[in-house]
Design a protein around this motif. Structure first.
Motif, PDB file in Angstrom:
ATOM      1  N   ALA A  52       0.823  -1.220   0.000  1.00  0.00           N
ATOM      2  CA  ALA A  52       0.000   0.000   0.000  1.00  0.00           C
ATOM      3  C   ALA A  52       0.856   1.269   0.000  1.00  0.00           C
ATOM      4  CB  ALA A  52      -0.916  -0.007   1.233  1.00  0.00           C
ATOM      5  N   ILE A  53       1.963   1.244   0.733  1.00  0.00           N
ATOM      6  CA  ILE A  53       2.752   2.475   0.921  1.00  0.00           C
ATOM      7  C   ILE A  53       3.762   2.683  -0.211  1.00  0.00           C
ATOM      8  CG2 ILE A  53       4.465   3.623   2.406  1.00  0.00           C
ATOM      9  CD1 ILE A  53       3.254   2.152   4.822  1.00  0.00           C
ATOM     10  N   ASN A  54       4.542   1.635  -0.503  1.00  0.00           N
ATOM     11  CA  ASN A  54       5.743   1.848  -1.317  1.00  0.00           C
ATOM     12  C   ASN A  54       5.464   2.293  -2.753  1.00  0.00           C
ATOM     13  OD1 ASN A  54       6.574   0.734   1.114  1.00  0.00           O
ATOM     14  ND2 ASN A  54       8.268  -0.370   0.234  1.00  0.00           N
ATOM     15  N   PRO A  55       4.550   1.625  -3.485  1.00  0.00           N
ATOM     16  CA  PRO A  55       4.372   2.053  -4.874  1.00  0.00           C
ATOM     17  C   PRO A  55       3.813   3.481  -4.982  1.00  0.00           C
ATOM     18  CG  PRO A  55       3.309  -0.081  -4.499  1.00  0.00           C
ATOM     19  CD  PRO A  55       3.731   0.436  -3.167  1.00  0.00           C
ATOM     20  N   ALA A 111       4.074   7.026  11.969  1.00  0.00           N
ATOM     21  CA  ALA A 111       5.378   6.806  12.623  1.00  0.00           C
ATOM     22  C   ALA A 111       6.538   7.072  11.670  1.00  0.00           C
ATOM     23  CB  ALA A 111       5.456   5.375  13.157  1.00  0.00           C
ATOM     24  N   THR A 112       6.291   6.918  10.360  1.00  0.00           N
ATOM     25  CA  THR A 112       7.388   7.090   9.381  1.00  0.00           C
ATOM     26  C   THR A 112       7.090   8.282   8.457  1.00  0.00           C
ATOM     27  OG1 THR A 112       6.360   5.551   7.800  1.00  0.00           O
ATOM     28  CG2 THR A 112       7.897   4.595   9.383  1.00  0.00           C
ATOM     29  N   ALA A 113       6.326   9.245   8.997  1.00  0.00           N
ATOM     30  CA  ALA A 113       5.804  10.338   8.146  1.00  0.00           C
ATOM     31  C   ALA A 113       6.890  11.042   7.341  1.00  0.00           C
ATOM     32  CB  ALA A 113       5.033  11.328   9.012  1.00  0.00           C
TER      33      ALA A 113
HETATM   34  O1  KPL Z   1       9.163  -0.764   5.080  1.00  0.00           O
HETATM   35  C1  KPL Z   1       9.018   0.356   4.670  1.00  0.00           C
HETATM   36  C2  KPL Z   1       9.805   0.701   3.462  1.00  0.00           C
HETATM   37  O2  KPL Z   1      10.052   1.873   3.197  1.00  0.00           O
HETATM   38  O3  KPL Z   1      10.202  -0.240   2.772  1.00  0.00           O
HETATM   39  C3  KPL Z   1       8.013   1.281   5.259  1.00  0.00           C
HETATM   40  C4  KPL Z   1       7.298   0.589   6.390  1.00  0.00           C
HETATM   41  C5  KPL Z   1       7.042   1.680   4.201  1.00  0.00           C
HETATM   42  C6  KPL Z   1       8.648   2.495   5.870  1.00  0.00           C
HETATM   43  O4  KPL Z   1       9.117   3.409   4.954  1.00  0.00           O
END
Ligand code: KPL
Length: 312
Positions: free
Chosen positions: A197-200, A254-256
């Protein structure tokens, strides 16, 4: 103890420096710019608990090397080639801890060892899930930030337990928080869902993780998460969508300020972990007849940003 850290990205550098501080003999295996920088300046850790560790670094292993423990810290796309090199050069194989993001890493390790004709003795491979935050600042330079831990499994066999115990002691003594979990595969999946969900989205739009809380990125991340949870369910890993969604926003908060690892790879013109994250979801989804339009789109967009590699 002789420890090989294979891969000098952010986590490889951070863990190599911390382990070397507690008097282990640590050898870093890395690409040439990292090897040169580490030989000249040492591994430099900034941020939390700053330090410099002067360590030997090489760009290739030599035949017949020995090692008591090996941390595999290359990114997922480099796992197979790294393991092939390890299988050919280090005899007997040491206990290996694999710390990659993504799914299918065990398969890549098995393939690499098969290519090296080095069968893996039972219990020697441990999978870990890392949440210790670290950002690469340059070759051999890393910033340690915030809290995190390494999750390790609790294998059923005595050989597997011996390997996990060895890594628990090694990392714990180096001041790296370690936690044993009953089902490491589930934790690999849990992290893969968040990465999917976050990385792409962050890598595609060049935004730090915290921006995901705002639309249109929020909607994209939520759509990716929903599809990934569906694949996990089809693959036999049932997650509560509300719980995972609240995990997602907790990690985003937490990683904003962080740039995700995929965004850092895109910025540096490197291959990313998209294949081990969204690519694996697409493969598994296809096996189960699932349509994953958001994942397909994210996969294609990140693929288009990756360098074109010469044919093997
Ligand atoms: O694992 C991470 C990554 O960047 O690969 C997260 C949790 C998204 C933190 O940046």
């Amino acid at each position: 103890m002789r420890v090989v850290v294979f891969g000098a990205g952010a986590i490889g550098c951070l863990f190599a420096a911390r382990i070397a501080r507690v008097h282990h003999e640590v050898l870093v295996v890395a690409r040439e710019p990292e090897v040169v920088a580490i030989r000249v300046n040492g591994v430099i850790v900034e941020g939390r608990d700053p330090m410099t560790a002067f360590l030997p670094a090489v760009d290739a292993l030599t035949d017949g090397m020995r090692s008591d423990a090996l941390l595999l810290t290359v990114k997922a796309p480099d796992v197979r080639a790294a393991v092939r090199e390890i299988g050919r050069r280090i005899r007997p194989l040491p206990p290996i801890l694999a710390l990659q993001n993504g799914l299918g890493v065990e398969r890549e390790i098995a393939e690499g060892l098969k290519e090296a004709e080095a069968p893996l003795p039972p219990g020697l491979l441990s999978r870990g899930v890392n949440t210790v935050p670290a950002t690469r600042l340059g070759p051999g330079r890393v910033r340690a930030a915030g809290e995190g831990e390494v999750l390790l499994g609790t294998p059923p066999t005595p050989e597997g337990r011996a390997s996990v115990d060895l890594f628990r002691e090694l990392l714990g003594a180096a001041g790296i928080a370690v936690r044993a979990v009953p089902d490491i595969d589930r934790e690999v999946w849990r992290k893969a869902l968040l990465n999917a969900a976050i990385n792409p989205v962050t890598a595609d739009h060049g935004i730090p993780n915290g921006q995901l809380a705002r639309d249109p990125w929020r909607g994209q991340a939520e759509a990716l998460l929903r599809e990934a949870i569906g694949v996990a369910r089809a693959a036999g890993q049932e997650f509560d969508p509300d719980e995972i969604e609240s995990d997602l926003w907790r990690v985003v908060r937490a990683t904003a300020a962080n740039r995700s690892s995929m965004l850092q790879d895109v910025d540096r013109g490197h291959r990313t972990e998209i294949d081990a994250i969204s690519g694996e979801l697409l493969r598994l989804g296809a096996d189960h007849g699932l349509e994953l339009p958001a994942t397909r789109r994210a996969y294609d967009r990140i693929r288009a940003r990756e360098p074109v590699l010469p044919a093997a």
